[in-house]
Scaffold this motif. Structure first.
Motif, PDB file in Angstrom:
ATOM      1  N   ALA A  33       4.634   8.154  -0.428  1.00 10.08           N
ATOM      2  CA  ALA A  33       5.536   8.488   0.666  1.00 10.08           C
ATOM      3  C   ALA A  33       6.699   9.317   0.123  1.00 10.08           C
ATOM      4  N   ILE A  34       6.653  10.636   0.362  1.00  6.38           N
ATOM      5  CA  ILE A  34       7.720  11.522  -0.095  1.00  6.38           C
ATOM      6  C   ILE A  34       8.969  11.263   0.737  1.00  6.38           C
ATOM      7  N   GLU A  35      10.066  10.956   0.072  1.00  9.89           N
ATOM      8  CA  GLU A  35      11.317  10.713   0.793  1.00  9.89           C
ATOM      9  C   GLU A  35      12.240  11.914   0.637  1.00  9.89           C
ATOM     10  N   PRO A  36      12.526  12.626   1.735  1.00 15.54           N
ATOM     11  CA  PRO A  36      13.557  13.655   1.647  1.00 15.54           C
ATOM     12  C   PRO A  36      14.926  13.007   1.555  1.00 15.54           C
ATOM     13  N   ASP A  61       0.813  -1.210   0.000  1.00 12.07           N
ATOM     14  CA  ASP A  61       0.000   0.000   0.000  1.00 12.07           C
ATOM     15  C   ASP A  61       0.853   1.270   0.000  1.00 12.07           C
ATOM     16  N   THR A  62       2.163   1.156  -0.263  1.00 14.27           N
ATOM     17  CA  THR A  62       3.036   2.324  -0.183  1.00 14.27           C
ATOM     18  C   THR A  62       3.982   2.388  -1.373  1.00 14.27           C
ATOM     19  N   LEU A  63       3.961   3.528  -2.052  1.00 14.22           N
ATOM     20  CA  LEU A  63       4.898   3.829  -3.124  1.00 14.22           C
ATOM     21  C   LEU A  63       5.805   4.955  -2.645  1.00 14.22           C
ATOM     22  N   VAL A  64       7.106   4.688  -2.589  1.00  9.17           N
ATOM     23  CA  VAL A  64       8.077   5.687  -2.145  1.00  9.17           C
ATOM     24  C   VAL A  64       8.417   6.606  -3.313  1.00  9.17           C
ATOM     25  N   LEU A  65       8.465   7.909  -3.016  1.00  6.43           N
ATOM     26  CA  LEU A  65       8.723   8.905  -4.048  1.00  6.43           C
ATOM     27  C   LEU A  65      10.056   9.597  -3.822  1.00  6.43           C
ATOM     28  N   VAL A  66      10.917   9.583  -4.837  1.00 14.29           N
ATOM     29  CA  VAL A  66      12.089  10.443  -4.895  1.00 14.29           C
ATOM     30  C   VAL A  66      11.733  11.557  -5.871  1.00 14.29           C
TER      31      VAL A  66
END
Length: 266
Positions: free
Chosen positions: A128-131, A86-91
């Motif tokens: 999920a925005i990844e800093p 249920d989670t897609l990590v975003l760069v």
């Protein structure tokens, strides 16, 4: 990616051998093996896919490039749903060529999230925005702190957009603990990742993430922050490291599992 030298079937077998029941996947090896085949493989192996990495790269100025990025991110959402996560990590993406406009780049990320968030929600997927550490701001990610990530995420419902907390990228930031609490209060910690900081950094810096316990980061401290913020989800280890990739992948996975216990357990 910690053991990218393993094929998908080898990864599934190594996880069984090491007692690992959760796995975070990256799109490139999944696409190489086949999305449907990977979904069946992990199900049959009893593995839960915690996240899919990565979507993002939203900062282009050219309209055609922006449309292509959105199309690719919709595919990433579809892949995540197929894999059962249920989670897609975003760069989020770096500065476009010849641009020095960080603010404009961040606003284009918000524009993309406004389109992608509802699409992801319809497919049961959170973004999920990844800093990333500031050293990547020019070429990979103009979102460098949890503060910046949350300022973007909070424009949208928490069940659509949250953040990734990655020790490698935030350990230096004395505002990060307060921002983890902020994220937890809003239900926006969508995943938590561990990697250590070792120096000197390699040429190109991308593959410099150290094995847990080899560097400067106190893993228990950061686990304490996310736990206090109410996070109860899976904890991923994500290592980009040429020396680890040159070793036997099964040994690296077993070592990583052992290091995880050693450096996070009470």
């Amino acid at each position: 990616m910690t053991v990218k030298q393993l094929s998908m079937p080898e990864l599934a077998d190594a996880c069984r051998e090491s007692g690992v029941t959760n796995v975070g996947l990256w799109r490139e090896p999944v696409q190489t093996y086949g999305v449907e085949r990977t979904a069946k493989l992990v199900r049959d192996a009893g593995l839960t896919v915690t996240t899919l990495c990565r979507g993002g790269f939203f900062t282009a100025i050219d309209p055609d490039e922006r449309a292509a990025a959105l199309a690719d991110n919709r595919r990433a959402v579809d892949e995540a749903a197929t894999l059962g996560t249920d989670t897609l990590v975003l760069v989020s993406g770096g500065l476009p060529a010849s641009s020095k406009d960080l603010h404009g780049a961040r606003e284009r990320i918000a524009d993309a999230l406004a389109v992608l968030g509802p699409y992801a929600e319809d497919h049961g997927v959170k973004l999920a925005i990844e800093p990333l550490h500031p050293m990547y701001a020019s070429d990979r990610c103009v979102v460098s702190t949890l503060t910046q990530a949350l300022d973007l995420a909070e424009r949208f419902p928490a069940h659509q957009v949250g953040v990734t907390v990655d020790t490698y990228h935030i350990w230096w930031d004395d505002q990060a603990p307060a921002q983890i609490a902020r994220a937890g209060a809003g239900g926006r910690i969508h995943t938590f990742q561990l990697a250590d900081w070792t120096t000197p950094l390699p040429e190109g810096v991308l593959n410099g993430r150290g094995q847990i316990g080899d560097g400067a980061i106190d893993m228990r401290e950061w686990l304490g922050h996310v736990t206090a913020a109410g996070y109860t989800g899976a904890i991923e280890v994500e290592l980009f490291n040429d020396a680890l990739w040159a070793r036997d992948g099964r040994e690296v996975l077993a070592e990583t599992a052992e290091r995880f216990v050693t450096h996070t357990a009470d």
